[in-house]
Design a protein around this motif. Structure first.
Motif, short mmCIF file in Angstrom:
data_model
loop_
_atom_site.label_atom_id
_atom_site.label_comp_id
_atom_site.label_asym_id
_atom_site.label_seq_id
_atom_site.Cartn_x
_atom_site.Cartn_y
_atom_site.Cartn_z
N ILE A 64 0.83 -1.21 0.00
CA ILE A 64 0.00 0.00 0.00
C ILE A 64 0.87 1.26 0.00
O ILE A 64 0.55 2.23 -0.66
CB ILE A 64 -0.98 -0.01 1.20
CG1 ILE A 64 -1.97 -1.16 1.05
CG2 ILE A 64 -1.72 1.33 1.31
CD1 ILE A 64 -2.87 -1.39 2.24
N ASN A 65 2.00 1.23 0.73
CA ASN A 65 2.81 2.46 0.72
C ASN A 65 3.94 2.42 -0.31
O ASN A 65 4.82 3.27 -0.31
CB ASN A 65 3.31 2.82 2.12
CG ASN A 65 4.41 1.92 2.61
OD1 ASN A 65 4.82 0.99 1.93
ND2 ASN A 65 4.91 2.19 3.79
N GLY A 66 3.90 1.44 -1.19
CA GLY A 66 4.80 1.45 -2.34
C GLY A 66 6.21 0.99 -2.06
O GLY A 66 7.08 1.10 -2.92
N MET A 67 6.47 0.48 -0.85
CA MET A 67 7.82 -0.01 -0.56
C MET A 67 8.07 -1.34 -1.26
O MET A 67 9.19 -1.80 -1.36
CB MET A 67 8.03 -0.15 0.94
CG MET A 67 8.08 1.21 1.62
SD MET A 67 8.20 1.05 3.39
CE MET A 67 9.95 0.71 3.55
N LYS A 95 1.49 11.50 2.82
CA LYS A 95 0.05 11.37 3.12
C LYS A 95 -0.28 9.99 3.70
O LYS A 95 -1.41 9.72 4.07
CB LYS A 95 -0.76 11.61 1.83
CG LYS A 95 -0.82 13.08 1.44
CD LYS A 95 -1.75 13.78 2.39
CE LYS A 95 -1.83 15.28 2.18
NZ LYS A 95 -2.48 15.90 3.36
N ILE A 96 0.72 9.12 3.69
CA ILE A 96 0.53 7.79 4.29
C ILE A 96 1.44 7.69 5.51
O ILE A 96 2.66 7.73 5.39
CB ILE A 96 0.90 6.67 3.29
CG1 ILE A 96 0.13 6.83 1.99
CG2 ILE A 96 0.66 5.30 3.91
CD1 ILE A 96 0.55 5.86 0.90
N GLY A 97 0.86 7.61 6.68
CA GLY A 97 1.65 7.45 7.90
C GLY A 97 1.89 5.97 8.14
O GLY A 97 0.95 5.22 8.37
N TYR A 98 3.16 5.56 8.05
CA TYR A 98 3.46 4.14 8.17
C TYR A 98 4.16 3.86 9.49
O TYR A 98 5.19 4.45 9.79
CB TYR A 98 4.34 3.73 6.99
CG TYR A 98 4.91 2.32 7.04
CD1 TYR A 98 4.06 1.22 7.16
CD2 TYR A 98 6.27 2.10 6.96
CE1 TYR A 98 4.57 -0.07 7.19
CE2 TYR A 98 6.80 0.81 6.98
CZ TYR A 98 5.93 -0.27 7.10
OH TYR A 98 6.45 -1.53 7.13
N ILE A 182 -3.35 5.91 7.77
CA ILE A 182 -2.37 5.42 8.75
C ILE A 182 -2.24 3.91 8.56
O ILE A 182 -3.25 3.20 8.54
CB ILE A 182 -2.83 5.70 10.20
CG1 ILE A 182 -2.74 7.19 10.52
CG2 ILE A 182 -2.03 4.87 11.19
CD1 ILE A 182 -1.55 7.59 11.31
N LEU A 183 -1.02 3.44 8.39
CA LEU A 183 -0.77 2.01 8.31
C LEU A 183 -0.01 1.61 9.57
O LEU A 183 1.04 2.18 9.86
CB LEU A 183 0.09 1.66 7.09
CG LEU A 183 -0.33 2.16 5.71
CD1 LEU A 183 0.71 1.77 4.68
CD2 LEU A 183 -1.68 1.58 5.35
#
Lengths: 273, 260
Positions: A64-67, A95-98, A182-183
């Motif tokens: 989801i966060n592209g890593m 915009k994505i808190g991981y 938030i992830l």
């Protein structure tokens, strides 16, 4: 987008912030850790992913966060294809808190320094070199410290904090990003019962006040059902269930084939394996 | 112990014996020469205390040289270490930088000193330049190893925010490797004091100039004054660095506070 509507109600699809369409993922291009995952996560919901260790839950967050990139299928996050190597997506990543499972805090830095890292997307290269943040950023960071219950601990070094406090710092860092999503990867799994609920309450409050979409990985189904609007259960890389609580009933949104008791029994058997 | 091990140990011992014969290292010479230590010890006790003032000032010069060399050397080494860390750069960057560092490390500081004496002439400046080169070569290597050993979790977590590489370095790499760097700076400063003490050998300034000259003219008593000052200085620096280490390094590495 047309295809995805088949797997979820149309009204939800238009509101969804994360869409997965037959996504498979593999680290060695032989063994798939995730197989044909279909998922539609509605904006503003609290979504939980539950499964045993090694079931592929953490990989799901990294997709989801592209890593990590999927080997097959398509993912859309807020109408973008996640990929950390893509400059355009990289500028969206704040915009994505991981929150990774090991939190990834800088243990020799203070709490405030750690959480201000979340503000770096809004700081110029020169100012970040001198660790210079505007007063409004520092005020905002302190407000968030209060929100997560760390007021008065801004100048503490992270290595001096307890496990619960460290998790609060990681949450605060993610919130300072002013994220839409938030992830959180097993953020409470190593905590005792009471502290785990305190941390979950902090996240729930933040999610409600900041209108976030929360996607959290757990291995405790009870805890997930207590806090999440929807729970996806992953087993050996496949999504076997998607359930939610409506009133006092557990509803299966994926197949509708299981009763509440069957679901709980199935899961408790699974945990004992 | 099995036969293979015995064979290896036997071969190593045989190697030492054969090589000793080859370089004319004869233990009998050592035994015959032992009485000379007595003469030297006797002369060392004839300390010429009028030389303490000179010794003090030349020690100060040595410390100054080591200090400048360490500070400037570390300042140059730090960016080079960032460029040679494999987890921060692609190989088109780190391979040439590492090659440069390896070349610098090839020469011991005394050779650098000779080179700089030729370039800038006799005196402490040549010594400082030599110390800088040595410090760059070593600190950069130790530091890029420390950077590569940084925990991947904070790198991933902060990388996932989409920060720039410079921000990643400033907020993750530098703080996470700072305690290693401090420990290495303390070590290299201590080491630089000791090696600056011998750079006088080639005319590159410092207290070594006196020591080497007095020894050359068999004035062991006078040389002893200077060596004593070096010894005391090294002990003081050792004591100070232990204190600094306890305060800033041990604590953070154990992840808790220790009582001072």
């Amino acid at each position: 987008m047309q295809q995805q509507k088949e797997s979820s109600p149309p009204s939800i699809s238009t509101l969804s912030i994360v869409q997965m369409n037959d996504v498979s993922a593999s680290y060695d291009s032989k063994n798939y850790v995730l197989k044909n995952i279909k998922m539609s996560i509605t904006r503003g919901t609290n979504y939980a992913i539950v499964g045993q260790s090694g079931s592929g839950k953490s990989t799901l967050l990294k997709l989801i966060n592209g890593m990590m990139n999927p080997s097959q299928g398509k993912i859309m996050v807020d109408y973008r294809i996640p990929n950390i190597s893509d400059k355009k997506f990289k500028s969206f990543m704040h915009k994505i808190g991981y929150i990774p499972q090991n939190l990834g805090l800088i243990k020799n830095s203070t709490v405030l320094e750690n959480i201000l890292i979340g503000a770096l997307s809004r700081v110029s290269a020169l100012n970040s070199f001198f660790k210079k943040f505007s007063d409004s950023e520092i005020d905002n960071a302190k407000k968030i410290l209060k929100l997560v219950g760390l007021q008065g601990k801004a100048e503490r070094k992270v290595y001096m904090l307890s496990g619960g406090e460290k998790r609060r710092v990681a949450i605060a860092r993610a919130l300072v990003q002013k994220p839409d999503i938030i992830l959180a990867d097993e953020i409470v799994s190593e905590l005792d019962h009471v502290t785990a609920r305190e941390i979950m309450d902090v996240l729930a409050e933040a999610q409600a006040t900041m209108k976030l979409t929360a996607i959290m990985v757990h291995h405790d189904l009870q805890l997930a059902l207590e806090y999440a609007d929807r729970v996806a259960v992953i087993k050996e890389g496949e999504k076997i269930l998607e359930i939610g609580v409506e009133g006092d009933k557990i509803v299966d949104f994926q197949s509708g084939n299981y009763s509440q008791r069957e679901i709980l029994e199935m899961f408790s058997n699974e945990s004992e394996e | 112990m099995n036969q293979k091990n015995n064979l290896i140990i036997g071969l190593i011992i045989a190697g030492v014996v054969i090589m000793s014969a080859n370089i004319d290292a004869d233990p009998r010479d050592f035994v015959e020469g032992l009485p000379n230590i007595g003469i030297m010890l006797q002369e060392i006790t004839e300390v010429d205390s009028s030389l303490f003032v000179t010794a003090f000032w030349s020690m100060l010069e040595t410390i100054e040289m080591a200090f400048i060399g360490t500070v400037v050397g570390v300042a140059i080494a730090l960016p080079l270490s960032l460029l040679s860390a494999r987890n921060l750069n692609n190989k088109f960057v780190y391979v040439p930088v590492r090659a440069l560092l390896a070349t610098i490390r090839t020469f011991p500081s005394i050779l650098w000193a000779i080179l700089f004496v030729i370039i800038v002439g006799l005196g402490p400046f040549a010594g400082v330049l030599a110390i800088i080169m040595y410090t760059v070569g070593f600190i950069a290597k130790l530091q890029y190893e420390a950077i590569e050993a940084i925990d991947a979790d904070p790198m991933d977590a902060v990388g996932a925010i989409g920060v720039s590489k410079l921000q990643l370095i400033r907020f993750v790499v530098l703080p996470e490797s700072a305690s290693h760097l401090l420990s290495q700076i303390l070590y290299i400063f201590d080491y630089n004091i000791r090696q600056t003490s011998i750079l006088g050998l080639v005319g590159a300034g410092g207290i070594g100039f006196y020591i080497i000259n007095y020894i050359k003219f068999f004035e062991y008593g006078k040389a002893a004054v200077f060596m004593l000052v070096v010894l005391v200085t090294v002990l003081i620096i050792e004591w100070v660095s232990v204190r600094i280490r306890d305060k800033y390094i041990v604590k953070s590495q154990r992840g808790k506070q220790i009582k001072a």
